[in-house]
Design an enzyme around this catalytic site. Sequence first.
Site, PDB file in Angstrom:
ATOM      1  CE1 TYR A 199      10.354  12.090 -24.587  1.00  0.00           C
ATOM      2  CE2 TYR A 199      12.236  11.096 -23.500  1.00  0.00           C
ATOM      3  CZ  TYR A 199      11.713  11.947 -24.454  1.00  0.00           C
ATOM      4  OH  TYR A 199      12.544  12.661 -25.270  1.00  0.00           O
ATOM      5  CG  HIS A 247      12.788   5.991 -22.004  1.00  0.00           C
ATOM      6  ND1 HIS A 247      13.171   6.735 -20.918  1.00  0.00           N
ATOM      7  CD2 HIS A 247      13.195   6.687 -23.104  1.00  0.00           C
ATOM      8  CE1 HIS A 247      13.789   7.842 -21.346  1.00  0.00           C
ATOM      9  NE2 HIS A 247      13.811   7.830 -22.664  1.00  0.00           N
ATOM     10  CG  ASN A 283      15.794  11.378 -20.227  1.00  0.00           C
ATOM     11  OD1 ASN A 283      16.303  11.742 -19.169  1.00  0.00           O
ATOM     12  ND2 ASN A 283      16.479  10.732 -21.159  1.00  0.00           N
ATOM     13  CB  THR A 301      16.793   9.931 -29.949  1.00  0.00           C
ATOM     14  OG1 THR A 301      16.039   9.201 -28.989  1.00  0.00           O
ATOM     15  CG2 THR A 301      15.864  10.450 -31.034  1.00  0.00           C
ATOM     16  CG  ASN A 311      11.523  15.973 -22.942  1.00  0.00           C
ATOM     17  OD1 ASN A 311      11.544  16.787 -23.862  1.00  0.00           O
ATOM     18  ND2 ASN A 311      12.141  14.810 -23.000  1.00  0.00           N
TER      19      ASN A 311
HETATM   20  C1  8OZ Z   1      17.132  13.293 -27.671  1.00  0.00           C
HETATM   21  C2  8OZ Z   1      16.213  13.630 -28.661  1.00  0.00           C
HETATM   22  C3  8OZ Z   1      14.994  13.019 -28.696  1.00  0.00           C
HETATM   23  C4  8OZ Z   1      14.666  12.056 -27.766  1.00  0.00           C
HETATM   24  C5  8OZ Z   1      15.589  10.797 -24.350  1.00  0.00           C
HETATM   25  C6  8OZ Z   1      14.577   9.577 -26.139  1.00  0.00           C
HETATM   26  O1  8OZ Z   1      16.028  11.874 -23.917  1.00  0.00           O
HETATM   27  C7  8OZ Z   1      15.224  10.658 -25.766  1.00  0.00           C
HETATM   28  C8  8OZ Z   1      15.574  11.713 -26.762  1.00  0.00           C
HETATM   29  C9  8OZ Z   1      16.815  12.329 -26.733  1.00  0.00           C
HETATM   30  O2  8OZ Z   1      15.441   9.827 -23.586  1.00  0.00           O
END
Ligand code: 8OZ
Length: 367
Positions: A183, A178, A181, A25, A238
């Site tokens: 999400y 994806h 992480n 990112t 996250n």
């Molecule tokens: C770093 C900053 C923002 C998003 C991920 C899409 O960790 C990200 C991400 C990484 O998969």
Amino acid sequence: MPTLFDPTHAGDLQLANRIVMAPLTRNRSPNAIPPDIAQTYYAQRASAGLLITEATAISQQGQGYSDVPGLYGTEQLDSWKKVTQAVHDKGGKIVVQLWHVGRVSHTDLQPDGGKPVAPSAITAKTKTVLIKDGVPAFVDTSAPRALDAGEIPGIVHSFQAAARNAVETAGFDGVEIHGANGYLLDQFLKDGSNKRTDDYGGSIENRARLLLEIVRGIAGDIGGGKTGIRLSPVTPANDASDSDPQPLFEYVVKQLATLNLAYVHIIEGATGGPRVIDDRPFDYAALKAAYRTAGGKGAWMVNNGYDKALAEKAVADGADLVAFGRPYIANPDLVERLKANAPLNTPDKATFYGGREKGYTDYPTLA
Ligand code: 8OZ
């Protein structure tokens, strides 16, 4: 014995070597449109066996950060088409990472300023990046609302539409879903974030349902051989957590094994951090064995903190592909540098997120 520099394939994709540029990112896409300089950035890195783009939102609801790209508007697709063309002109291969952030978002980024969506209405203890007047700031994510079961088919549909547009319109060689992480898809998988009592929560089968519906839908549309997926069994990124990740992820890869995917991409340990987490043990060899035993033929891609020695050992131990993240920020010619045992440029953290050329397209090659 194959080396990192030998050609291979991942599903339909013929790859010049086993070195992959991991998704990174960079927050350089105002209005969610990749900038012109993204063509240079990705083309500079085209000697990788495979480039995976930065995470790219499948819908505005899937957006969680300022200035990250999307794949749901004509201008976004037109701009990505120039990127894929530039990479193909250099003989490279490129897939786009399809992203829905779920609860890792902010009301400022959501349609009509609404709440971000999640499996359950539990706020993630994490930050997102909002850029105001060109200055990036880390801010708390907003409280999400739980998705209604009736909204789920629309999310599957948005993923499928993005995948079709990626291949048919933007010229990508394939897509990476994806699923990592913390999400949306990882939020559904893991019981720390998924407290649903319907068909999408509770048992492992139910928590994996959304991810598998999306993978099956996309593989059906564009072909499993053009479809990859990224998973992160134990990352705390996250605010992700699960009480028992080993059977959860073994179930997921066994289901994936029947879909003839291009690859399965595994983040080992904490994303961008320690490869081993003391209180989150995980057996990655057992995960891979579960996939292969169930008939999975996709390439097995490993990621997180690899250097040349560790990558060579992984390939010797049976990994098919090794994805490098941070080293690719500062080393466009990473393949050539690893081959020559040349020193690597050090990435500048201050220019990871936001801005333009500085720290993006201006890292020197060896020659
Ligand atoms: C770093 C900053 C923002 C998003 C991920 C899409 O960790 C990200 C991400 C990484 O998969």
